[in-house]
Design a protein around this motif. Sequence first.
Motif, PDB file in Angstrom:
ATOM      1  N   SER A 551       0.849  -1.195   0.000  1.00  0.00           N
ATOM      2  CA  SER A 551       0.000   0.000   0.000  1.00  0.00           C
ATOM      3  C   SER A 551       0.880   1.239   0.000  1.00  0.00           C
ATOM      4  CB  SER A 551      -0.932   0.006   1.212  1.00  0.00           C
ATOM      5  OG  SER A 551      -0.176   0.034   2.407  1.00  0.00           O
ATOM      6  N   LEU A 552       0.321   2.361  -0.419  1.00  0.00           N
ATOM      7  CA  LEU A 552       1.069   3.614  -0.486  1.00  0.00           C
ATOM      8  C   LEU A 552       0.086   4.771  -0.357  1.00  0.00           C
ATOM      9  CD1 LEU A 552       3.983   4.699  -0.914  1.00  0.00           C
ATOM     10  CD2 LEU A 552       3.437   4.904  -3.337  1.00  0.00           C
ATOM     11  N   GLY A 553       0.418   5.731   0.490  1.00  0.00           N
ATOM     12  CA  GLY A 553      -0.449   6.880   0.713  1.00  0.00           C
ATOM     13  C   GLY A 553      -0.510   7.800  -0.495  1.00  0.00           C
ATOM     14  N   PHE A 554      -1.508   8.689  -0.491  1.00  0.00           N
ATOM     15  CA  PHE A 554      -1.752   9.571  -1.629  1.00  0.00           C
ATOM     16  C   PHE A 554      -0.547  10.457  -1.931  1.00  0.00           C
ATOM     17  CE2 PHE A 554      -3.824  13.731  -3.007  1.00  0.00           C
ATOM     18  CZ  PHE A 554      -3.830  13.371  -4.351  1.00  0.00           C
ATOM     19  N   ASP A 555       0.005  11.098  -0.907  1.00  0.00           N
ATOM     20  CA  ASP A 555       1.128  12.022  -1.129  1.00  0.00           C
ATOM     21  C   ASP A 555       2.340  11.299  -1.689  1.00  0.00           C
ATOM     22  OD1 ASP A 555      -0.387  14.132  -0.246  1.00  0.00           O
ATOM     23  OD2 ASP A 555       0.357  14.038   1.820  1.00  0.00           O
ATOM     24  N   LYS A 558       1.655  10.253  -5.300  1.00  0.00           N
ATOM     25  CA  LYS A 558       1.621  11.424  -6.178  1.00  0.00           C
ATOM     26  C   LYS A 558       3.033  11.940  -6.469  1.00  0.00           C
ATOM     27  CE  LYS A 558      -1.009  15.721  -6.754  1.00  0.00           C
ATOM     28  NZ  LYS A 558      -1.750  15.247  -7.922  1.00  0.00           N
ATOM     29  N   ARG A 559       3.972  11.669  -5.563  1.00  0.00           N
ATOM     30  CA  ARG A 559       5.345  12.115  -5.768  1.00  0.00           C
ATOM     31  C   ARG A 559       5.962  11.505  -7.013  1.00  0.00           C
ATOM     32  NH1 ARG A 559       6.429  13.412  -0.525  1.00  0.00           N
ATOM     33  NH2 ARG A 559       6.230  11.264   0.170  1.00  0.00           N
ATOM     34  N   VAL A 560       5.593  10.247  -7.314  1.00  0.00           N
ATOM     35  CA  VAL A 560       6.167   9.583  -8.493  1.00  0.00           C
ATOM     36  C   VAL A 560       5.155   9.463  -9.629  1.00  0.00           C
ATOM     37  CG1 VAL A 560       7.923   8.312  -7.216  1.00  0.00           C
ATOM     38  CG2 VAL A 560       5.662   7.307  -7.516  1.00  0.00           C
ATOM     39  N   SER A 561       3.875   9.511  -9.310  1.00  0.00           N
ATOM     40  CA  SER A 561       2.815   9.451 -10.329  1.00  0.00           C
ATOM     41  C   SER A 561       1.885  10.634 -10.082  1.00  0.00           C
ATOM     42  CB  SER A 561       2.056   8.122 -10.261  1.00  0.00           C
ATOM     43  OG  SER A 561       2.900   7.034 -10.578  1.00  0.00           O
ATOM     44  N   ASN A 562       2.203  11.765 -10.690  1.00  0.00           N
ATOM     45  CA  ASN A 562       1.593  13.047 -10.312  1.00  0.00           C
ATOM     46  C   ASN A 562       0.091  13.108 -10.551  1.00  0.00           C
ATOM     47  OD1 ASN A 562       1.912  15.831  -9.397  1.00  0.00           O
ATOM     48  ND2 ASN A 562       1.302  16.359 -11.488  1.00  0.00           N
ATOM     49  N   ALA A 564      -2.065  10.727 -10.097  1.00  0.00           N
ATOM     50  CA  ALA A 564      -2.829   9.853  -9.194  1.00  0.00           C
ATOM     51  C   ALA A 564      -3.769  10.729  -8.368  1.00  0.00           C
ATOM     52  CB  ALA A 564      -1.893   9.069  -8.294  1.00  0.00           C
ATOM     53  N   ASP A 565      -5.025  10.284  -8.206  1.00  0.00           N
ATOM     54  CA  ASP A 565      -6.005  11.108  -7.495  1.00  0.00           C
ATOM     55  C   ASP A 565      -6.416  10.516  -6.155  1.00  0.00           C
ATOM     56  OD1 ASP A 565      -7.361   8.953  -8.397  1.00  0.00           O
ATOM     57  OD2 ASP A 565      -8.933  10.054  -9.454  1.00  0.00           O
ATOM     58  N   SER A 566      -5.692   9.494  -5.713  1.00  0.00           N
ATOM     59  CA  SER A 566      -5.984   8.905  -4.404  1.00  0.00           C
ATOM     60  C   SER A 566      -4.782   8.080  -3.984  1.00  0.00           C
ATOM     61  CB  SER A 566      -7.225   8.006  -4.472  1.00  0.00           C
ATOM     62  OG  SER A 566      -6.928   6.794  -5.138  1.00  0.00           O
ATOM     63  N   ALA A 567      -4.856   7.546  -2.791  1.00  0.00           N
ATOM     64  CA  ALA A 567      -3.846   6.580  -2.367  1.00  0.00           C
ATOM     65  C   ALA A 567      -3.914   5.355  -3.276  1.00  0.00           C
ATOM     66  CB  ALA A 567      -4.089   6.180  -0.920  1.00  0.00           C
ATOM     67  N   LYS A 568      -2.886   4.547  -3.247  1.00  0.00           N
ATOM     68  CA  LYS A 568      -2.878   3.308  -4.034  1.00  0.00           C
ATOM     69  C   LYS A 568      -3.960   2.383  -3.487  1.00  0.00           C
ATOM     70  CE  LYS A 568       0.198  -0.561  -5.238  1.00  0.00           C
ATOM     71  NZ  LYS A 568       1.568  -1.105  -5.061  1.00  0.00           N
ATOM     72  N   THR A 569      -4.887   1.997  -4.338  1.00  0.00           N
ATOM     73  CA  THR A 569      -6.015   1.174  -3.895  1.00  0.00           C
ATOM     74  C   THR A 569      -5.979  -0.243  -4.445  1.00  0.00           C
ATOM     75  OG1 THR A 569      -7.377   1.912  -5.762  1.00  0.00           O
ATOM     76  CG2 THR A 569      -7.505   3.187  -3.715  1.00  0.00           C
ATOM     77  N   ARG A 570      -5.148  -0.491  -5.451  1.00  0.00           N
ATOM     78  CA  ARG A 570      -5.078  -1.819  -6.049  1.00  0.00           C
ATOM     79  C   ARG A 570      -3.855  -1.866  -6.953  1.00  0.00           C
ATOM     80  NH1 ARG A 570      -8.476  -2.220 -11.659  1.00  0.00           N
ATOM     81  NH2 ARG A 570      -7.970  -0.130 -12.420  1.00  0.00           N
TER      82      ARG A 570
END
Length: 926
Positions: A551-555, A558-562, A564-570
């Motif tokens: 899992s990975l948080g939103f911030d 977003k640092r590597v995949s700008n 992205a509109d949410s935390a990693k969900t899947r």
Amino acid sequence: MTPEAKARQEIDHKLAQAGWLVQDMKQLNLGAAQGVAVREYPTDTGPADYVLFINRQAAGVIEAKRDETGENITTVEDQTARYANAKLKWRKDNTPLPFLFESTGQIIRFTDQRDPAPRSREIFHFFKPEQLGEWLSQPDTLRRRLCAAMPELPVLNLRECQVSAVTGLEMSLACNKPRALIHMATGAGKTFTAITSVYRLLKFGGAKRILFLVDTRNLGKQAHQEFMAYTPPDDARKFTELYNVQRLSSNSIDPHAQVCISTIQRMYSILSGEAIDESIEDVSLNELQQTGNQTKLVRYNLAVSIESFDFIIIDECHRSIYNLWKQVLDYFDAFLIGLTATPDKRTFGFFNENIVAEYSYEQSVVDGVNVGYDVYEIITEVTQKGSILKAKEWVDHRDRQTRTKRWAETEADTAYTGKELDNSVVNPSQIRQVIQAMKTAVETEIFPNRKETPKTLIFAKTDSHADDIINWVREVYGQGNAFCKKVTYKAEEDPDSILSSFRNDYNPRIAVTVDMIATGTDVKPLEVLLFMRDVRSKGYYEQMKGRGVRSLGFDDLKRVSNSADSAKTRFVLIDAVGVEKSLKTESRPLEKKPGVALKDLLQGIAIGHRDNDTVLSLANRLIRLDKQLDAKAHARITQASGGIALNQLAKNLVAAVDPDQIVATALANAQAQGITRSEDTLTETEIAAARNQRVAAACAAFDSPELREHIESARREREQLIDHLNLDQTVFVGYSEQAQAQAEKLIQTFTEYLLQHKDEIAALSFFYQQPYQRRQLTYDMIEDLHDALSRPPLMLTTERLWSAYARVQTSQVKGADSKRQLTDLIALVRFAIGLDNELKPFSDQVDKRFQEWIFRHNAQRTTAFSTEQTEWLRLMKDHIASSCSISREDFDYAELADKGGLQKVWTVFGADLDGLMAEMNRELVA
């Protein structure tokens, strides 16, 4: 020479190897060495075979037996104890000797009488005198400290599963169990858990040195980094400021190191005396084939003696405990602690089924530690069927190693299968087709709102195959070298540097690997895994999938995949070689119905769809949603559910279908009824009843329309589609030729599929059969048809089909702007096969048929339906519109139950109810 003499000769040899000076009684000279082993030393119960002296003080005895006694060696323990407790001639101190050995020369067993509940254990060799002297100087033994000196574990900053693992391990060690297995899902923090235990064993258990064993250099580097980063809960200093940690890169162990990190390959090399090619440390043991000819026995090494380590922690132990590598673990007199996410039967057997902690992948997804995954298939004709190169064809011939080419004719017909691709034959078109299909799928279906390619890892067969893939990725994506990189041990660039960039920087977006990051390596931003190689090992496949579960948080994402509109969900596993089908893996996707809308899952649960697939799919959607919502949305859902948080609703669903918990409930139910049952004697009926009981309790909250609406509206508020493809400019109102052609092709595919499968799929048989042969159409039948149509390669969802008909036959299509329901598939099928002249939402059709039906009924009856009866009939009509049919069971759910349910409707219609329901099912759906 007698068998007894041979045994003593071997014992003498091993004592000498360990640094003991062996003497006959007549040659007694206790000052000749630190450790002296005296043969036939007299006691008041007869001469002891060997008495061991350390710094002139008697410390232990050895009872020698011939080799044939090995199978009954434990029966000699009483004899050894008699000598240890006997009075030694010329010795003033009559306290019992603490160190007891039994040996045939081949087998050695050892007991420390100072341990709590002293228990003998087999050891590879005799201990050095220095070691026994050190133990004598300590007030307590290691096992006594493990039993009595370990303080309570501080739980701050530890996950529940980590607390369970550390405490479970310490309980096992306190009971002097020599082997323990920690089974924790990938991404749950096995290494952090292990370091927490290492710290406590060093500080409170008084361990001298601990070996952290890995099977690749890369895992060793990663473990070393985690040791350096670890700060214990009771000290502000880093672990490496408190204890010396050595990562073994030579055959010399630092005597001051309290933690030694080594590959099992290097340790095997040290103990077997066989030099190894260092590159073997770069390859996972899953990838190494072993034969009997390769086996080299480990030998005693005085510099790395058997007492060098008190504990051995075996990372990814499912790979390291078999065949020739097992000798390393047999050599050391140490507690063995296994860490794995993917144990098999052999793993459980090796660790004596002593599983001190168990934390499954599914549970880690529920807890938000990991994310779930979906499987997406890419199938090409060559991958599936192979092909043939005819003789006398001019083609490139490429050297596998140097990759140099020559242009030449083929000498004979060369047929190859998909399994032989990229080994004997390389088909560039196959690689290009897969990469192109992946690109299209990711950009249009999997992550359609992303502006950059999600971090993607491709598994290749060989380094040469990886190079081919990289070339095609760069070409298909139209990107430069930085976009796609190879991360293997044989890469010309520094693999650690590339891996760090892949993990933390914008580029590379795509990495191709053979084995370096197949297991154990942490790359949290990964969202796509593409398999272009099959895998023979079930455990290895699970480990490879584990690269995507973190899992990975939103911030951080977003640092590597700008975009992205949410935390990693899947993450999405793209299977291009049939790897998912070729193996029966243990961690299946928690998402069982990825094509079914969240609203349909909620509605299905509410009306009684309680199969495992539906329950787990809803749980997975709620887990994803939980990561995306803000505090206000969470509060609304908690209030609507009666105080149950969203993540707890998901956990309850997963727990409801957990087989172990179902059995426990069934046993409790039997006990409550006064029935004696065990797991083996439970009946299928009792287990099914327990399951239904648990599922009903977990699903009860979803009976509330308010809760379902809050969950669905929260999802809608979270999503926003940005159409960056269609620029707005009015020059002509109408459909483009290309769009028209695509829509016509989609409709053709749909109608052809219906004709080809009309006898196979129940929902299609319903429509194609004659009226007098028809049976009732059910929601499950429509759901099965929807699943078949929406899966790749068809991808014929109700939304796509409705849009296609709206383009091609505009005047005959109604409700194009309405939100599609699963039951709209009924309208699509009827329209496609010519039963209806107009395509309109199924609910509209049911409304129209209901009006006609109720008009006919009222005209034929002497008295019309009453107002109350008509209100109930409308409710039943609405239920049919969303679920295809109605039966007595359906009155237990949602709006029907709120109005009084079956009991109330029976008072309204009496004995006519069943007949009315059957007639409505027939008239409103058909």
